[in-house]
Scaffold this motif. Structure first.
Motif, PDB file in Angstrom:
ATOM      1  N   GLY A 273     -22.312   9.974 -33.913  1.00 49.64           N
ATOM      2  CA  GLY A 273     -21.505   9.460 -32.817  1.00 49.64           C
ATOM      3  C   GLY A 273     -20.175  10.155 -32.649  1.00 49.64           C
ATOM      4  N   SER A 274     -19.937  11.228 -33.411  1.00 49.56           N
ATOM      5  CA  SER A 274     -18.652  11.917 -33.336  1.00 49.56           C
ATOM      6  C   SER A 274     -18.670  13.102 -32.375  1.00 49.56           C
ATOM      7  N   GLY A 275     -19.858  13.372 -31.752  1.00 51.59           N
ATOM      8  CA  GLY A 275     -19.941  14.451 -30.786  1.00 51.59           C
ATOM      9  C   GLY A 275     -20.725  15.656 -31.253  1.00 51.59           C
ATOM     10  N   PHE A 276     -21.236  15.602 -32.481  1.00 52.19           N
ATOM     11  CA  PHE A 276     -21.929  16.762 -33.033  1.00 52.19           C
ATOM     12  C   PHE A 276     -23.430  16.519 -33.237  1.00 52.19           C
ATOM     13  N   GLY A 277     -23.895  15.301 -32.951  1.00 48.65           N
ATOM     14  CA  GLY A 277     -25.308  14.985 -33.076  1.00 48.65           C
ATOM     15  C   GLY A 277     -26.056  15.188 -31.765  1.00 48.65           C
ATOM     16  N   VAL A 278     -27.378  15.271 -31.857  1.00 49.10           N
ATOM     17  CA  VAL A 278     -28.206  15.494 -30.667  1.00 49.10           C
ATOM     18  C   VAL A 278     -28.052  14.353 -29.666  1.00 49.10           C
TER      19      VAL A 278
ATOM     20  N   PRO B 209     -19.806  11.489 -26.483  1.00 43.58           N
ATOM     21  CA  PRO B 209     -18.830  12.132 -27.377  1.00 43.58           C
ATOM     22  C   PRO B 209     -18.823  13.649 -27.254  1.00 43.58           C
ATOM     23  N   ARG B 210     -19.994  14.256 -27.072  1.00 44.14           N
ATOM     24  CA  ARG B 210     -20.048  15.708 -26.928  1.00 44.14           C
ATOM     25  C   ARG B 210     -19.405  16.153 -25.612  1.00 44.14           C
ATOM     26  N   ASP B 211     -19.563  15.337 -24.572  1.00 41.79           N
ATOM     27  CA  ASP B 211     -18.919  15.647 -23.290  1.00 41.79           C
ATOM     28  C   ASP B 211     -17.400  15.642 -23.440  1.00 41.79           C
ATOM     29  N   ARG B 212     -16.874  14.728 -24.233  1.00 37.84           N
ATOM     30  CA  ARG B 212     -15.428  14.689 -24.453  1.00 37.84           C
ATOM     31  C   ARG B 212     -14.963  15.950 -25.179  1.00 37.84           C
ATOM     32  N   LEU B 213     -15.727  16.367 -26.182  1.00 34.39           N
ATOM     33  CA  LEU B 213     -15.383  17.597 -26.893  1.00 34.39           C
ATOM     34  C   LEU B 213     -15.387  18.799 -25.945  1.00 34.39           C
ATOM     35  N   THR B 214     -16.377  18.835 -25.083  1.00 38.04           N
ATOM     36  CA  THR B 214     -16.485  19.944 -24.132  1.00 38.04           C
ATOM     37  C   THR B 214     -15.299  19.971 -23.183  1.00 38.04           C
TER      38      THR B 214
ATOM     39  N   ALA C 137     -10.013  24.475 -34.191  1.00 39.93           N
ATOM     40  CA  ALA C 137     -10.665  23.597 -35.166  1.00 39.93           C
ATOM     41  C   ALA C 137     -12.092  23.261 -34.755  1.00 39.93           C
ATOM     42  N   LEU C 138     -12.331  23.124 -33.459  1.00 46.02           N
ATOM     43  CA  LEU C 138     -13.657  22.748 -32.985  1.00 46.02           C
ATOM     44  C   LEU C 138     -14.699  23.813 -33.321  1.00 46.02           C
ATOM     45  N   THR C 139     -14.323  25.069 -33.301  1.00 45.50           N
ATOM     46  CA  THR C 139     -15.256  26.143 -33.634  1.00 45.50           C
ATOM     47  C   THR C 139     -15.798  25.970 -35.049  1.00 45.50           C
ATOM     48  N   VAL C 140     -14.913  25.670 -35.986  1.00 52.65           N
ATOM     49  CA  VAL C 140     -15.326  25.451 -37.375  1.00 52.65           C
ATOM     50  C   VAL C 140     -16.151  24.176 -37.495  1.00 52.65           C
TER      51      VAL C 140
ATOM     52  N   HIS D  41     -10.434  11.225 -28.924  1.00 53.66           N
ATOM     53  CA  HIS D  41     -10.660  12.239 -27.884  1.00 53.66           C
ATOM     54  C   HIS D  41     -10.642  11.598 -26.494  1.00 53.66           C
ATOM     55  N   GLU D  42     -11.281  10.449 -26.394  1.00 51.19           N
ATOM     56  CA  GLU D  42     -11.338   9.770 -25.096  1.00 51.19           C
ATOM     57  C   GLU D  42      -9.947   9.351 -24.627  1.00 51.19           C
ATOM     58  N   ARG D  43      -9.146   8.831 -25.552  1.00 53.24           N
ATOM     59  CA  ARG D  43      -7.784   8.433 -25.192  1.00 53.24           C
ATOM     60  C   ARG D  43      -6.934   9.659 -24.825  1.00 53.24           C
ATOM     61  N   LEU D  44      -7.137  10.779 -25.524  1.00 54.18           N
ATOM     62  CA  LEU D  44      -6.401  11.997 -25.191  1.00 54.18           C
ATOM     63  C   LEU D  44      -6.705  12.456 -23.771  1.00 54.18           C
ATOM     64  N   LEU D  45      -7.974  12.406 -23.392  1.00 45.76           N
ATOM     65  CA  LEU D  45      -8.352  12.820 -22.043  1.00 45.76           C
ATOM     66  C   LEU D  45      -7.660  11.963 -20.986  1.00 45.76           C
ATOM     67  N   GLU D  46      -7.404  10.705 -21.305  1.00 51.93           N
ATOM     68  CA  GLU D  46      -6.724   9.819 -20.359  1.00 51.93           C
ATOM     69  C   GLU D  46      -5.238  10.153 -20.259  1.00 51.93           C
ATOM     70  N   VAL D  47      -4.579  10.324 -21.402  1.00 54.03           N
ATOM     71  CA  VAL D  47      -3.117  10.466 -21.366  1.00 54.03           C
ATOM     72  C   VAL D  47      -2.665  11.887 -21.045  1.00 54.03           C
ATOM     73  N   LEU D  48      -3.550  12.876 -21.206  1.00 55.33           N
ATOM     74  CA  LEU D  48      -3.173  14.263 -20.927  1.00 55.33           C
ATOM     75  C   LEU D  48      -3.773  14.792 -19.623  1.00 55.33           C
ATOM     76  N   ASP D  49      -4.368  13.924 -18.835  1.00 57.86           N
ATOM     77  CA  ASP D  49      -4.933  14.323 -17.543  1.00 57.86           C
ATOM     78  C   ASP D  49      -3.808  14.857 -16.644  1.00 57.86           C
ATOM     79  N   PRO D  50      -3.913  16.115 -16.161  1.00 57.66           N
ATOM     80  CA  PRO D  50      -2.811  16.714 -15.393  1.00 57.66           C
ATOM     81  C   PRO D  50      -2.717  16.276 -13.937  1.00 57.66           C
ATOM     82  N   SER D  51      -3.730  15.569 -13.419  1.00 55.61           N
ATOM     83  CA  SER D  51      -3.664  15.154 -12.011  1.00 55.61           C
ATOM     84  C   SER D  51      -2.441  14.268 -11.796  1.00 55.61           C
ATOM     85  N   GLU D  52      -1.888  14.322 -10.597  1.00 58.10           N
ATOM     86  CA  GLU D  52      -0.614  13.661 -10.324  1.00 58.10           C
ATOM     87  C   GLU D  52      -0.660  12.167 -10.619  1.00 58.10           C
ATOM     88  N   ALA D  53      -1.694  11.488 -10.128  1.00 54.38           N
ATOM     89  CA  ALA D  53      -1.782  10.042 -10.321  1.00 54.38           C
ATOM     90  C   ALA D  53      -1.922   9.694 -11.801  1.00 54.38           C
TER      91      ALA D  53
END
Length: 342
Positions: free
Chosen positions: A73-78, A83-88, A104-107, A180-192
């Motif tokens: 469930g961390s984004g690395f399983g089939v 979770p994998r979409d968030r990593l991407t 870090a993600l490469t490793v 990762h999910e929370r980061l995508l929310e708080v770092l979203d560059p769109s104006e709103a």
């Protein structure tokens, strides 16, 4: 220097305390090593050259890489589709603030692939997981080491510090992918989204609530916010969280990085986890003889201003002694605190 009385950052619940630690750690490492912090009047007081903490978080903060390739469930399983979409999405972001994450993600991806290949070859899960953690720590960039050391300690056998569950997850809740999910929310560059993130950060620091919280898990860090049975006047309620609170609590939990220790423990072969002891029914109002617990954390609250260097040293030492022996149970820590054996 600007003095910030952060009335929204309090010693309790644990989520708020860890968020405070996270903010202090990030300021000290990324922008102002001479900033000081103290717990005064039931809130965190920070003196720093940063005039606007909320704006600094939204516009300049560089996230610490947090990856758990050994967890389902961390984004690395089939089957880890979301979770994998968030990593991407994080890895494809052009933001220079996410450069440490991309490295870090490469490793992590390579280690995760080898771990799951071993499972298909019939290697026992515990053995394969321990091997993956060991390999990951040996190959990971320095930016990843605080997360690895806060989630798992490899000695004669793997040990999981209780603050971050069993290797970075609490049951079905994986802390890394939630981060990762929370980061995508708080770092979203769109104006709103940028405006909303700025208000959420300000709400967290001031204790106001101008922006709506998100209905997402907070885990074991805030029992009120986590919802559940009889958690509201109407019966059950869902979990609510300020996205910045979860991001910063994960950043703060990294100060609890553990290690295998022999020195100061009189030859005891166990993990040394900052301010963490074996729970016992004595010394705690919630203790019970038949209570099952993986550990108990006695987190420090300091009243005079400390720099991040001093706070980091405090957590690195994190020792308590009672009658000439290190405190290993909750009642020992209580006695050590009362007799200043800390």
């Amino acid at each position: 220097m600007t003095t910030h009385e952060l009335t929204g950052i309090r010693p309790v619940p644990l989520a708020s305390y860890l968020a405070g630690l996270g903010l202090v750690r990030l300021l000290g490492e990324q922008v102002d090593p001479d900033a000081t912090a103290a717990w005064q009047d039931n809130c965190l007081v920070i003196n720093t050259t940063v005039d606007d903490l909320a704006s600094w978080l939204v516009d300049e903060y560089v996230p610490t890489p947090v990856l758990s390739p050994w967890n389902e469930g961390s984004g690395f399983g089939v089957k880890d589709v979301k979770p994998r979409d968030r990593l991407t999405r994080l890895s494809e972001s052009p933001s220079p603030r996410l450069a440490p994450f991309r490295e870090a993600l490469t490793v992590a991806a390579a280690v995760g692939d080898r771990y799951r290949r071993r499972l298909t070859e019939g290697v026992k899960k515990d053995v394969a997981k321990e091997g993956a953690v060991r390999e990951f720590r040996n190959q990971a960039p320095d930016s990843l080491l605080p997360w690895i050391d806060a989630t798992v300690v490899l000695g004669q056998e793997a040990y999981f510090p209780p603050l971050l569950g069993t290797g970075g997850n609490d049951g079905r809740l994986d802390f890394s992918t939630t981060y990762h999910e929370r980061l995508l929310e708080v770092l979203d560059p769109s104006e709103a989204r940028h405006t909303r993130s700025r208000t959420l950060a300000s709400d967290l620091l001031t204790g106001l609530q101008r922006e709506q919280l998100v209905s997402e898990p907070i885990g074991q860090f805030d029992l009120v916010g986590a919802g559940g049975k009889n958690s509201s006047p109407f019966g059950d309620a869902g979990s609510l969280v300020n996205p910045w609170a979860f991001v910063l609590l994960v950043e703060g939990a990294l100060l609890f990085a553990a290690s295998v220790a022999r020195r100061h423990l009189h030859g005891a072969r166990r993990a040394a986890v900052p301010f963490t002891v074996i729970s016992s029914p004595d010394g705690s109002a919630s203790g019970a003889d038949d209570e099952k617990s993986r550990g108990e954390v006695w987190a420090p609250v300091w009243r005079r201003p400390f720099t991040y260097r001093e706070i980091r040293q405090l957590f690195a030492e994190a020792r308590a002694a009672w009658r000439g022996r290190p405190a290993q149970r909750a009642v020992d820590f209580y006695a050590a605190t009362r007799t200043l054996g800390v």
